[in-house]
Design an enzyme around this catalytic site. Structure first.
Site, PDB file in Angstrom:
ATOM      1  N   LYS A 120       0.832  -1.204   0.000  1.00  0.00           N
ATOM      2  CA  LYS A 120       0.000   0.000   0.000  1.00  0.00           C
ATOM      3  C   LYS A 120       0.868   1.254   0.000  1.00  0.00           C
ATOM      4  O   LYS A 120       0.546   2.245  -0.665  1.00  0.00           O
ATOM      5  CB  LYS A 120      -0.949  -0.009   1.197  1.00  0.00           C
ATOM      6  N   GLN A 164      -5.050  -2.059   9.579  1.00  0.00           N
ATOM      7  CA  GLN A 164      -4.767  -3.333   8.926  1.00  0.00           C
ATOM      8  C   GLN A 164      -5.340  -4.487   9.742  1.00  0.00           C
ATOM      9  O   GLN A 164      -5.059  -4.623  10.931  1.00  0.00           O
ATOM     10  CB  GLN A 164      -3.255  -3.511   8.748  1.00  0.00           C
ATOM     11  N   ASP A 187     -11.683   2.753   3.770  1.00  0.00           N
ATOM     12  CA  ASP A 187     -12.028   1.344   3.570  1.00  0.00           C
ATOM     13  C   ASP A 187     -13.529   1.163   3.361  1.00  0.00           C
ATOM     14  O   ASP A 187     -13.970   0.139   2.855  1.00  0.00           O
ATOM     15  CB  ASP A 187     -11.574   0.504   4.772  1.00  0.00           C
TER      16      ASP A 187
END
Length: 360
Positions: A120, A164, A187
């Site tokens: 990422k 995460q 997200d």
């Protein structure tokens, strides 16, 4: 679908299933040759996602599979999206001096999670997005994680926050995810974002990245969704459920297949569009598919293959060899939906920065 038989549809009949534990990231070998019994589990347009760029309007002959279906090239589409994001990030920096920022919180020493975070960061660097990272020990307290989330919530240089997953077992995952500011929830998992996605006339600030990428692929390939029958296989909060909601917002007639669905193949044979996100290799066979259907395969399943350099190869939920002979278009695995997920994360981060700074 709670219990059915499937076989490896590849030319190598001795390939064996490698189970990928998505929460732990570990591979577990099941030494079975030939037939494998499938045990499925129920795990798993608010935000306008129509592309402002021109869709892929012409498909050359070399983008077709051996079976004749158009190959939906997620890798190529994701690259085009990243190029578009690079231009917009540069324009934003030059116009108002703001660089979009994405913060990632990593708890523990899991190698797979560390790899995801590293990828990422590389993706952010490639488009000019600034990345921030906090690494906490496995035995950190939930309060320490919440403190990091709060700090990024208050940091004006951070426009997107990603925790995460998975988190250590002693932490309340939902409590931590809910602490992320909805304005920075790139997200798209905040309950208010999901709630808005489910309601007509309401707009989520962000759409979860993988289902958003699935719909974006359909748009970029000029595949009509309105009025079509769509089937989503899997009902997870991460992919299946939001994918179904997005298709509904696109005016498709949507059915969801899950572990308690009876005769799933009868339902899929009625579908013009299938999005499969169940995590079971080669489950959807050619006989399940309506001729001319469009297939989006979210599954990434490692299957043992002694002939492969790594000892395994990746396959989707859909039996590509069979399905490509029946479908009109299909995503490959790998190279289909996977690259789109990170592209949508970058897109959501850019959207957040633009919204926060009222930049058009």
């Amino acid at each position: 679908m709670a219990s059915m038989m499937f076989t490896d549809c590849s030319s190598t009949t001795t390939s064996r299933l490698i189970h990928l534990n998505r929460s732990s990231g570990t591979f577990l070998l099941r030494q079975c040759v030939g037939q494998l019994r499938l045990q499925t589990t129920a795990s798993g347009r608010g935000c306008c996602i129509r592309s402002s760029s021109s869709p892929i309007s012409s498909i050359s002959a070399d983008t077709k599979s051996e079976g004749g279906a158009i190959v939906i090239d997620g890798k190529a589409v994701a690259k085009k999206i990243r190029d578009e994001i690079t231009i917009e990030v540069s324009r934003m920096k030059e116009s108002i001096g703001v660089i979009p920022g994405l913060a990632v919180i990593l708890v523990g020493d899991r190698k797979d999670s560390a790899t995801y975070v590293r990828n990422k960061k590389k993706a952010c660097d490639s488009v000019g997005i600034k990345s921030f990272e906090v690494r906490l020990a496995e035995d950190s307290s939930e309060e320490e994680v919440l403190k990091s989330v709060s700090g990024f919530n208050d940091d004006p240089s951070v426009h997107g926050i990603l925790v995460q997953l998975p988190l250590p077992s002693h932490m309340d995952e939902q409590n931590i995810l809910n602490a992320v500011s909805i304005e920075k929830d790139v997200d798209g998992f905040h309950p208010l974002n999901i709630g808005r996605l489910a309601m007509r006339g309401r707009e989520p600030l962000f759409v979860p990245c993988t289902p958003k990428g699935c719909i974006e692929l359909l748009h970029r390939y000029n595949i009509e969704i309105k009025g079509k029958r769509a089937v989503v296989i899997g009902r997870s909060n991460i992919v299946g459920m939001p994918a179904a909601l997005l298709l509904q917002r696109e005016d498709a007639t949507v059915s969801i297949i899950h572990s308690r669905t009876k005769n799933p193949e009868e339902i899929t044979r009625e579908a013009d569009i299938i999005i499969s996100a169940v995590g079971q290799p080669n489950m959807v066979r050619g006989s399940w598919i309506k001729p001319g259907a469009v297939l989006i395969d979210v599954g990434i399943n490692p299957v043992e293959d002694p002939s492969a350099a790594r000892g395994y190869r990746l396959v989707g939920d859909i039996c590509y060899e069979e399905a490509s002979k029946v479908a009109s278009a299909i995503t490959p695995v790998p190279g289909g939906v996977g690259p789109m997920t990170i592209a949508m994360l970058l897109s959501n981060t850019l959207t957040s920065a633009k919204r926060i700074h009222n930049f058009q």
